[in-house]
Design a protein around this motif. Structure first.
Motif, short mmCIF file in Angstrom:
data_model
loop_
_atom_site.label_atom_id
_atom_site.label_comp_id
_atom_site.label_asym_id
_atom_site.label_seq_id
_atom_site.Cartn_x
_atom_site.Cartn_y
_atom_site.Cartn_z
N GLN A 1 -9.89 4.99 -2.23
CA GLN A 1 -8.93 5.75 -1.43
C GLN A 1 -9.58 6.09 -0.08
O GLN A 1 -10.79 6.37 -0.03
N ASP B 1 -2.16 8.87 -6.12
CA ASP B 1 -2.12 7.41 -6.23
C ASP B 1 -1.96 6.72 -4.88
O ASP B 1 -1.55 5.57 -4.80
N GLY C 1 -4.60 8.47 2.59
CA GLY C 1 -4.08 9.85 2.66
C GLY C 1 -4.38 10.41 4.04
O GLY C 1 -5.50 10.29 4.53
N LYS D 1 0.84 -1.20 0.00
CA LYS D 1 0.00 0.00 0.00
C LYS D 1 0.87 1.25 0.00
O LYS D 1 1.97 1.26 0.54
N ASP E 1 -3.19 4.90 -1.44
CA ASP E 1 -4.34 4.13 -0.95
C ASP E 1 -4.92 4.79 0.30
O ASP E 1 -6.11 4.79 0.53
N PHE F 1 -9.23 8.71 3.08
CA PHE F 1 -8.58 9.96 3.52
C PHE F 1 -8.95 10.31 4.96
O PHE F 1 -10.12 10.25 5.33
N LYS G 1 -10.60 12.76 -4.94
CA LYS G 1 -10.48 11.39 -4.41
C LYS G 1 -11.15 10.36 -5.30
O LYS G 1 -12.23 10.60 -5.84
N ARG G 2 -10.48 9.24 -5.48
CA ARG G 2 -11.02 8.15 -6.31
C ARG G 2 -11.65 7.08 -5.41
O ARG G 2 -11.26 6.96 -4.23
#
Ligand code: C5P
Length: 395
Positions: free
Chosen positions: A319, A266, A270, A187, A268, A321, A315-316
């Motif tokens: 992910q 990128d 944050g 990760k 995984d 955060f 954000k994807r």
């Protein structure tokens, strides 16, 4: 624990007799154990017992007498997946905290690349002494995991804190560690940490009291669990220990934002732990601003980018955060609205009201807030708080 390489450090305290049992338990669980013992340790337990149990010659001196063979502490430090020092006397703890590498055990500790656990054992007055407590705090700040001594009858017949934790419980802590150790392997984690400095002129800035300790503890904890970490650090007086942490030094919020947009894309996980200045001077003077005759001066400030909000907006799926919040009023409702506004999955709430929490301390007391729940934790070292935060993250 099968196949794991463990260096078992033994120093000279009466609890050393329990180390034989600890060693036996580790070997039974399939670990490969190399014993390193201090000269005083050998007065309490014989190397013959330890080498018979570990199946390896015990290391104590820098050189083997007669043959002159050199024992490489560097190789041992690299070989080890974990170093456990049990018992750790007040003297060994003091040497470790101050880098006094006058024996093979402390020298190996200084070369250890992976996690280190310390199980102190001493009389209650020695344990309570400010010098011991100071050294323990230093070790914790260096990322060492302390297996705190239990209370009970001591070898001196006094009753109090100072008994080495029982070998079965130490083994349990080691098993927990190896359980965690690989949990983030493969990760990527991106973290912002510390304050930002917003330049007024070449010698002055607007800053804040953030030390960066929480963010650095998070970085070390993630690295210890196998993650590759990008740590975007504002101006702090801290060092990174793990080779799995890539440090990117920045000064201002704008520089931090640019680095964050690159590194969080990128990641995984944050984590936004930086105390970013909300405003910066509209212009930075090219030369030192002179003191003038008038009594007042005004600095025009402009708003800084909200780094968490900008990264959150991009954000994807997949992910996770995490943001921090320091609120004085309506803590929970403000945290929840921040969660929505910045597209975060978790907020770690620091309360300034709690002694030992927040800026510049080595400890913190937090409440972890998600969309579904909130959980308050007791006052802990920042490294332990970091472990709680990572445990609460759901990938
Ligand atoms: O809005 P507030 O400053 O209370 O939000 C705190 C959270 O947002 C923290 O996680 C902090 O790191 C982040 N933040 C940021 N950029 C800013 C302000 C806050 O990333 N300009």
């Amino acid at each position: 624990m099968k196949g794991k390489h463990i260096v078992l450090g033994i120093s000279g305290g009466i609890a050393a007799y329990k180390s034989a049992h600890l060693l036996r338990l580790l070997v039974k669980q399939g670990a490969e154990v190399q014993v390193v013992i201090t000269p005083n340790g050998k007065e309490f337990i014989t190397p013959v017992t330890l080498s018979a149990l570990s199946g390896k010659p015990v290391v104590s001196e820098f050189f083997t007498a007669n043959s002159g063979e050199w024992h490489s502490h560097v190789d041992l430090g690299i070989w080890a997946d974990l170093m456990v020092i049990a018992p750790a006397t007040a003297s060994t703890i003091g040497k470790m905290a101050n880098g006094v590498a006058d024996n093979m055990l402390v020298t190996t500790y200084l070369s250890a690349k992976e996690h280190v656990m310390v199980a102190p054992a001493m009389d209650l007055d020695m344990w309570a002494h400010p010098s011991t407590q100071r050294n323990i705090a230093t070790l914790e700040a260096d990322g060492v995991e302390i297996i705190y001594p239990a209370s009970g009858e001591l070898a001196s017949h006094l009753v109090g804190k100072g008994r080495m934790e029982e070998p079965e419980n130490i083994v349990e802590r080691i098993r927990e560690y190896f359980g965690r150790a690989g949990s983030l392997s493969g990760k990527k984690v991106a973290i912002t940490a510390g304050p930002t400095y917003e330049r007024i002129d070449p010698v002055r800035f607007i800053g804040n009291y953030s030390s960066g300790k929480m963010g650095f503890a998070l970085a070390e904890e993630c690295a210890a669990r196998g993650a590759e970490v990008a740590l975007i650090a504002g101006p702090v007086a801290l060092d990174v220990k793990s080779p799995r942490i890539r440090r990117i030094d920045v000064e201002s919020a704008v520089e931090m934002r640019d680095a964050a947009l690159r590194e969080f894309a990128d990641a995984d996980i944050g984590i936004f732990s930086a105390a970013v200045a909300d405003y910066r001077p509209e212009t930075t003077a090219g030369s030192k601003i002179k003191r003038e005759k008038r009594d007042n001066m005004t600095l025009e400030l402009v708003k800084n980018p909200d780094i968490a909000a900008e990264c959150g907006a991009a954000k994807r799926p997949g992910q996770f955060f995490v943001g921090f919040a320091l609120e004085t009023d309506n803590e929970l409702s403000n945290s929840r609205s921040k969660l929505e506004r910045k597209h975060l999955d978790m907020i770690v709430l620091n309360s300034l009201r709690d002694k030992g929490a927040g800026f510049r301390t080595d400890t913190n007391k937090v409440t972890i807030v998600t969309r579904e729940a909130e959980k308050s934790y007791p006052l802990k070292s920042k490294r332990e708080v970091a472990a709680d935060i990572i445990d609460a993250i759901q990938l």
